[in-house]
Structure formats: structure tokens, C-alpha cells
Design a protein around this motif. Structure first.
Motif, PDB file in Angstrom:
ATOM      1  N   MET A   1      21.902 -33.790   4.726  1.00 42.33           N
ATOM      2  CA  MET A   1      23.033 -33.689   5.669  1.00 42.33           C
ATOM      3  C   MET A   1      22.574 -34.130   7.057  1.00 42.33           C
ATOM      4  O   MET A   1      21.481 -33.777   7.509  1.00 42.33           O
ATOM      5  N   ILE A   2      23.412 -34.894   7.744  1.00 41.75           N
ATOM      6  CA  ILE A   2      23.073 -35.415   9.061  1.00 41.75           C
ATOM      7  C   ILE A   2      23.549 -34.418  10.116  1.00 41.75           C
ATOM      8  O   ILE A   2      24.711 -34.011  10.123  1.00 41.75           O
ATOM      9  N   SER A   3      22.662 -34.018  11.009  1.00 41.45           N
ATOM     10  CA  SER A   3      23.012 -33.012  12.011  1.00 41.45           C
ATOM     11  C   SER A   3      24.013 -33.570  13.017  1.00 41.45           C
ATOM     12  O   SER A   3      24.043 -34.769  13.319  1.00 41.45           O
ATOM     13  N   GLU A   4      24.817 -32.654  13.546  1.00 44.95           N
ATOM     14  CA  GLU A   4      25.810 -33.028  14.556  1.00 44.95           C
ATOM     15  C   GLU A   4      25.122 -33.584  15.792  1.00 44.95           C
ATOM     16  O   GLU A   4      25.617 -34.513  16.435  1.00 44.95           O
ATOM     17  N   ALA A   5      23.963 -33.026  16.120  1.00 45.61           N
ATOM     18  CA  ALA A   5      23.232 -33.485  17.302  1.00 45.61           C
ATOM     19  C   ALA A   5      22.870 -34.958  17.177  1.00 45.61           C
ATOM     20  O   ALA A   5      22.999 -35.732  18.137  1.00 45.61           O
ATOM     21  N   ARG A   6      22.410 -35.371  16.002  1.00 43.85           N
ATOM     22  CA  ARG A   6      22.008 -36.770  15.819  1.00 43.85           C
ATOM     23  C   ARG A   6      23.207 -37.711  15.773  1.00 43.85           C
ATOM     24  O   ARG A   6      23.131 -38.848  16.248  1.00 43.85           O
ATOM     25  N   ILE A   7      24.301 -37.251  15.219  1.00 44.75           N
ATOM     26  CA  ILE A   7      25.515 -38.071  15.202  1.00 44.75           C
ATOM     27  C   ILE A   7      25.986 -38.339  16.633  1.00 44.75           C
ATOM     28  O   ILE A   7      26.311 -39.474  17.008  1.00 44.75           O
ATOM     29  N   ILE A   8      26.005 -37.285  17.462  1.00 41.51           N
ATOM     30  CA  ILE A   8      26.436 -37.421  18.851  1.00 41.51           C
ATOM     31  C   ILE A   8      25.482 -38.325  19.623  1.00 41.51           C
ATOM     32  O   ILE A   8      25.902 -39.243  20.338  1.00 41.51           O
ATOM     33  N   ALA A   9      24.178 -38.085  19.474  1.00 40.52           N
ATOM     34  CA  ALA A   9      23.188 -38.877  20.203  1.00 40.52           C
ATOM     35  C   ALA A   9      23.270 -40.354  19.814  1.00 40.52           C
ATOM     36  O   ALA A   9      23.151 -41.242  20.668  1.00 40.52           O
ATOM     37  N   ALA A  10      23.486 -40.628  18.530  1.00 42.44           N
ATOM     38  CA  ALA A  10      23.591 -42.018  18.078  1.00 42.44           C
ATOM     39  C   ALA A  10      24.800 -42.705  18.692  1.00 42.44           C
ATOM     40  O   ALA A  10      24.727 -43.873  19.102  1.00 42.44           O
ATOM     41  N   ARG A  11      25.920 -42.011  18.774  1.00 39.93           N
ATOM     42  CA  ARG A  11      27.122 -42.585  19.383  1.00 39.93           C
ATOM     43  C   ARG A  11      26.873 -42.917  20.856  1.00 39.93           C
ATOM     44  O   ARG A  11      27.289 -43.975  21.350  1.00 39.93           O
ATOM     45  N   VAL A  12      26.208 -42.001  21.547  1.00 40.99           N
ATOM     46  CA  VAL A  12      25.937 -42.224  22.972  1.00 40.99           C
ATOM     47  C   VAL A  12      25.020 -43.422  23.166  1.00 40.99           C
ATOM     48  O   VAL A  12      25.285 -44.305  23.992  1.00 40.99           O
ATOM     49  N   LEU A  13      23.934 -43.483  22.414  1.00 39.18           N
ATOM     50  CA  LEU A  13      22.998 -44.601  22.543  1.00 39.18           C
ATOM     51  C   LEU A  13      23.674 -45.927  22.220  1.00 39.18           C
ATOM     52  O   LEU A  13      23.463 -46.935  22.910  1.00 39.18           O
ATOM     53  N   ALA A  14      24.488 -45.934  21.189  1.00 38.73           N
ATOM     54  CA  ALA A  14      25.195 -47.164  20.819  1.00 38.73           C
ATOM     55  C   ALA A  14      26.112 -47.623  21.954  1.00 38.73           C
ATOM     56  O   ALA A  14      26.212 -48.822  22.243  1.00 38.73           O
ATOM     57  N   ARG A  15      26.778 -46.681  22.611  1.00 33.43           N
ATOM     58  CA  ARG A  15      27.646 -47.031  23.743  1.00 33.43           C
ATOM     59  C   ARG A  15      26.834 -47.587  24.908  1.00 33.43           C
ATOM     60  O   ARG A  15      27.246 -48.547  25.564  1.00 33.43           O
ATOM     61  N   VAL A  16      25.700 -46.970  25.185  1.00 30.41           N
ATOM     62  CA  VAL A  16      24.852 -47.430  26.286  1.00 30.41           C
ATOM     63  C   VAL A  16      24.405 -48.869  26.040  1.00 30.41           C
ATOM     64  O   VAL A  16      24.435 -49.715  26.945  1.00 30.41           O
ATOM     65  N   TRP A  17      24.004 -49.179  24.813  1.00 25.28           N
ATOM     66  CA  TRP A  17      23.493 -50.509  24.491  1.00 25.28           C
ATOM     67  C   TRP A  17      24.589 -51.557  24.362  1.00 25.28           C
ATOM     68  O   TRP A  17      24.385 -52.705  24.729  1.00 25.28           O
ATOM     69  N   SER A  18      25.730 -51.170  23.828  1.00 31.84           N
ATOM     70  CA  SER A  18      26.756 -52.178  23.519  1.00 31.84           C
ATOM     71  C   SER A  18      27.802 -52.348  24.610  1.00 31.84           C
ATOM     72  O   SER A  18      28.414 -53.417  24.726  1.00 31.84           O
ATOM     73  N   THR A  19      28.040 -51.319  25.427  1.00 32.55           N
ATOM     74  CA  THR A  19      29.082 -51.416  26.458  1.00 32.55           C
ATOM     75  C   THR A  19      28.551 -51.181  27.855  1.00 32.55           C
ATOM     76  O   THR A  19      29.331 -51.161  28.806  1.00 32.55           O
ATOM     77  N   GLU A  20      27.227 -50.980  27.996  1.00 31.24           N
ATOM     78  CA  GLU A  20      26.592 -50.702  29.290  1.00 31.24           C
ATOM     79  C   GLU A  20      27.157 -49.438  29.935  1.00 31.24           C
ATOM     80  O   GLU A  20      27.227 -49.318  31.166  1.00 31.24           O
ATOM     81  N   ALA A  21      27.543 -48.477  29.082  1.00 35.09           N
ATOM     82  CA  ALA A  21      27.959 -47.176  29.608  1.00 35.09           C
ATOM     83  C   ALA A  21      26.738 -46.460  30.185  1.00 35.09           C
ATOM     84  O   ALA A  21      25.602 -46.750  29.823  1.00 35.09           O
ATOM     85  N   PHE A  22      26.979 -45.523  31.090  1.00 41.47           N
ATOM     86  CA  PHE A  22      25.898 -44.678  31.580  1.00 41.47           C
ATOM     87  C   PHE A  22      25.702 -43.526  30.602  1.00 41.47           C
ATOM     88  O   PHE A  22      26.662 -42.888  30.164  1.00 41.47           O
ATOM     89  N   ALA A  23      24.455 -43.246  30.297  1.00 38.85           N
ATOM     90  CA  ALA A  23      24.146 -42.236  29.288  1.00 38.85           C
ATOM     91  C   ALA A  23      24.707 -40.870  29.660  1.00 38.85           C
ATOM     92  O   ALA A  23      25.259 -40.166  28.805  1.00 38.85           O
ATOM     93  N   ALA A  24      24.558 -40.472  30.927  1.00 48.88           N
ATOM     94  CA  ALA A  24      25.000 -39.143  31.335  1.00 48.88           C
ATOM     95  C   ALA A  24      26.495 -38.958  31.106  1.00 48.88           C
ATOM     96  O   ALA A  24      26.937 -37.943  30.555  1.00 48.88           O
TER      97      ALA A  24
END
Length: 449
Positions: A1-24
Motif C-alpha cells: 500500500m502506498i502511503s498518503e504522505a508519499r502520494i502527496i509529496a509526489a504530486r507536489v514534486l511533479a508540480r514543481v518540476w512540470s509547472t514551476e510551482a513553488f514547493a511551499a
């Protein structure tokens, strides 16, 4: 089972890399959608996001060496996020078993329907795990330093020295605590006690660099707490020191020349009191509108939308007899690396050069609004010489043709011990020393004619 923490962190990192969003901002948004999340899981998601962004270069290099082609070639930002999060956990997190990190990453990638990439990730992450087990964990300090772009490492070493540059790049905590700035009329200790009472899950401590600062962790949205906007505002501790460094005194007329949303304006108005006056200027009129609507609006007398570099907008309307002017100039922002690690990958040496020219133009023109014998303080949220000492030297040696001369002058403010030496005309704030964001502050005496 994939933890909720890793799902959230992956979404954030993907946004930072693909849309130049700020991580915070991206992380806050994701955690806000999971308000009932276990605080430990929220903490892990935060650790993974900031940890990966700070050590990305070192992790990619290490994993690339384990691939047949010597290159970490992943098909999507989500896959990249899960692989690098697992690598970060294997290398740096004692509390996460290596096998669990590998299994969750592989499972997450395969759940996206990408069996081939899942198998590839499984192979390289298991190699990494075996290597770490055999040789031990790498140094987080060295990984953070190695991950910074070469131009930034070089500039930091020239500005701070080699060992201090490494300490700067790896400084914690990450992310840093939230800062509150308490009004002069309020008792900081009393407010700490009150906030602890109404928010027992949070931690509230005195800041070490600003006599007004309260440092907050784990309190959630502080805007729901008592006193916001009246007794205190949200303001990073180093930014408080920058405003205090102007040395504004009771009854003086002061200009906050690059006011933004007005946090420093609020603090300056508190310093000069009702007998004095604080005006605010900024390039963007919409920021001044927000300033007027917020706590600073009760302290700011007038606002001016000014392009200082081009001398346009309301430039000619701004009075020319201020006792003191604060120029918190646009800059590279490398002082915020703990809270915005992605900045290191988005700035270039050319950006720093361009911004230093802008800083010089802004200071020269803002200085024309200071009375003869008045003071100007220049500040940047950067510690790089190119935006600090080199800017100061040009300001005091080059004739700008404005009819105003700038001389280095001691910082007049009574700051806490250890921040500015006696008679010093400039100082730095450093995260690994004072615990604040990184800043450079320089003081000038303004002469006319």
C-alpha cells in the motif's frame, strides 16, 4: 500500500518540476486538502519534498551511475518523484526501512500502469540500498552542497568561504519555522503564553535575532489565532531585522521604497509612532492595494506606485525630504533556499548580474527622496557578493548624475548582539548562524549637491 504522505509529496514534486510551482505553496495546498491527516504523515511528506529538492543533483548522479546507460531516464515527473523520494529515504532517513521505501516507490509507479518503469526503478533502488548497506549513508551536508548549481556554489564560496558555503547550503531546519512580529505595545512573553494555551499542538518560542519575533511550528493556519493583524503579524524573523536596521525613530518621516504587501511598512509605522509618518511605494499598484487593506494600511500615510529604476509612475510625486528610506530591493532570493530550494535551479549567474544592475538603479533613484544628511538602508534577501558588497562599492564610487552622493555609514539601529559589529556599515544574516533567512544589509549617509 502506498502511503498518503508519499502520494502527496509526489504530486507536489511533479508540480514543481512540470509547472514551476513553488514547493511551499504547492505543499500547503495539498496538505490543506487532507486536513485530517496524521501530523507524522504530514511531516514525512514535508521532509520528502524539501529533502528531494535540496539533494536532487546528488541523488540523480548516484542513481545514474547504477543504470546501464549512465543516465536516469524516467518517463514522467510522477515516476521521477517516487524514485527520488525512495532514494532520499534510503540515503538519509533512519526511520524508513530501505525495503519499504523501494516497495512503495515501485508499487506507486506500477499503479500508474507503467510496469516497465516499475521494474527499472526496482533494479536501481535495490542497487542503491545494497551500496548504502555496504558503505554507509552519505553526508547530507555534502549532498546538499553538491546538488547546488556550480555557479551558485562558486558564488557562495567567494562570498562566505568554503566551509560557510557548505553550512549555508545544508542549513536547517527545513522548512524553517513561521515567524510572527509582535507590536512594540505588546508583551512578547505574554503572547507566547497565550498562543501556547489556545494552540497546545503548536510550539511557540522567542526568536534569537529579532526582539519582536515569535517562532511557530505545528500550529496550522496562524490566521485563526487571536491577535493576528493587531497585536502581531506574520513576518519572517530576518525580515524583521531588516526593517529594524533602518533605525527609524519616534516622530521621523520614513519611506518603505519597495514595500510589497507592507509587512516592513507595518513594523516601521510601529517604530515611528503616531508622531511620525511612514509612506509606502512599490512597482505594483495591486500590492499597494493589498497593503492598504491589511494591517499596514493603518500605519501607512500615503502610497505611491513607482518604477524606481525607470523613474516612472508616481516618481515625481514622492516627497524628497524623508529622514530615512528603506530599499528592500528585488534580488535572486537565494537567501530563502531553506523554504524555497527550487530557486537554486531556477536562477542563473546572468540573473544575478541583471538583478544587481536593477538594485543599483533603484537605490540611486530612491536616494533622491532622502533629505541631506538622512539615511538609506539597502537590503536584499541574498548573501552573494554580486548583490551585496559589489553593489555597495558601485553606489559609493560611481557618479550617477542624480545630484545625490551616497557614503557608507554605520548601521544606527540597536540590534541584538552578534548581528552587527560596532561601527559596521553592513552585515549579513545567515541561516546556519542566526537561524533566519539569508540577508545582506548596508547603510548609507545621503548627501545632496
Amino acid at each position: 500500500m502506498i502511503s498518503e504522505a508519499r502520494i502527496i509529496a509526489a504530486r507536489v514534486l511533479a508540480r514543481v518540476w512540470s509547472t514551476e510551482a513553488f514547493a511551499a505553496a504547492a505543499l500547503d495546498a495539498e496538505l490543506g486538502r487532507h486536513a485530517g491527516m496524521d501530523p507524522r504523515d504530514a511531516g514525512l511528506a514535508t521532509e520528502l519534498v524539501y529533502g528531494v529538492l535540496r539533494t536532487e543533483g546528488a541523488l540523480v548522479a548516484r542513481l545514474s551511475a547504477m543504470t546501464p546507460k549512465g543516465k536516469l531516464d524516467l518517463p514522467s515527473p510522477i515516476a521521477r518523484a517516487h524514485v527520488l523520494m525512495a532514494a532520499y529515504a534510503i540515503c538519509f532517513l533512519d526511520r524508513v526501512p530501505a525495503f519499504a521505501a523501494v516497495n512503495e516507490a515501485v508499487g506507486a509507479i506500477r499503479s500508474e500502469g507503467d510496469t516497465r518503469t516499475g521494474s527499472f526503478a526496482n533494479a536501481i533502488l535495490r542497487k542503491l540500498s545494497a551500496e548504502i548497506e555496504a558503505k554507509g549513508r552519505p553526508s547530507l551536508t555534502e549532498a546538499a552542497s553538491a546538488s547546488a548549481p556550480g555557479w551558485l556554489r562558486g558564488s557562495l564560496r567567494r562570498s562566505l568561504g568554503r566551509s560557510a558555503a557548505e553550512a549555508y547550503l545544508s542549513a536547517g531546519p527545513v522548512p524553517p519555522p513561521l515567524g510572527l512580529s509582535v507590536s512594540l505595545a505588546e508583551d512578547r512573553a505574554a503572547w507566547i503564553a497565550r498562543l501556547r494555551q489556545v494552540c497546545p499542538d503548536g510550539t511557540f518560542e522567542e526568536g534569537q535575532a529579532s526582539p519582536r519575533a515569535i517562532l511557530v511550528r505545528g500550529a496550522g493556519d496562524v490566521r485563526r489565532l487571536p491577535g493576528v493583524g493587531t497585536a502581531w503579524i506574520v513576518q519572517e524573523e530576518g525580515a524583521q531585522v531588516v526593517a529594524l536596521a533602518l533605525g527609524a525613530k519616534r516622530g521621523e518621516r520614513v519611506l518603505d521604497a519597495c514595500a510589497g504587501r507592507g509587512n516592513k511598512t507595518w513594523l516601521l509605522a510601529d517604530e515611528v509612532g503616531p508622531e511620525g509618518a511612514v509612506d509606502a511605494a512599490d512597482l505594483y499598484a495591486q500590492k499597494l492595494d493589498r497593503l492598504k487593506e491589511g494591517p499596514a494600511g493603518r500605519g501607512a500615510r500615503k502610497t505611491y506606485a513607482v518604477d524606481w529604476a525607470a523613474r516612472t509612475g508616481a516618481f515625481e510625486e514622492v516627497p524628497r525630504d524623508y529622514d530615512r528610506v528603506l530599499v528592500d530591493a528585488p534580488c535572486s532570493g537565494v537567501g530563502t533556499l531553506r523554504r524555497r530550494p527550487e530557486i537554486a535551479l531556477r536562477r542563473t549567474a546572468d540573473d544575478v548580474k541583471r538583478l544587481s544592475e536593477l538594485q543599483i538603479a533603484i537605490v540611486r533613484n530612491a536616494a533622491t527622496r532622502v533629505k541631506d544628511g538622512g539615511r538609506l538602508v539597502f537590503a536584499v534577501c541574498s548573501v552573494l557578493r554580486e548583490e551585496a558588497e559589489e553593489v555597495v562599492e558601485r553606489l559609493v564610487t560611481e557618479d550617477a548624475g542624480t545630484g545625490v552622493r551616497l557614503e557608507k555609514a554605520p548601521i544606527e539601529a540597536e540590534l541584538l548582539p552578534g548581528i552587527v559589529g560596532e561601527g559596521a556599515a553592513s552585515f549579513r544574516l545567515l541561516p546556519h548562524v542566526q537561524g533566519t533567512d539569508g540577508y545582506f544589509v548596508g547603510g548609507f549617509l545621503v548627501r545632496r549637491g
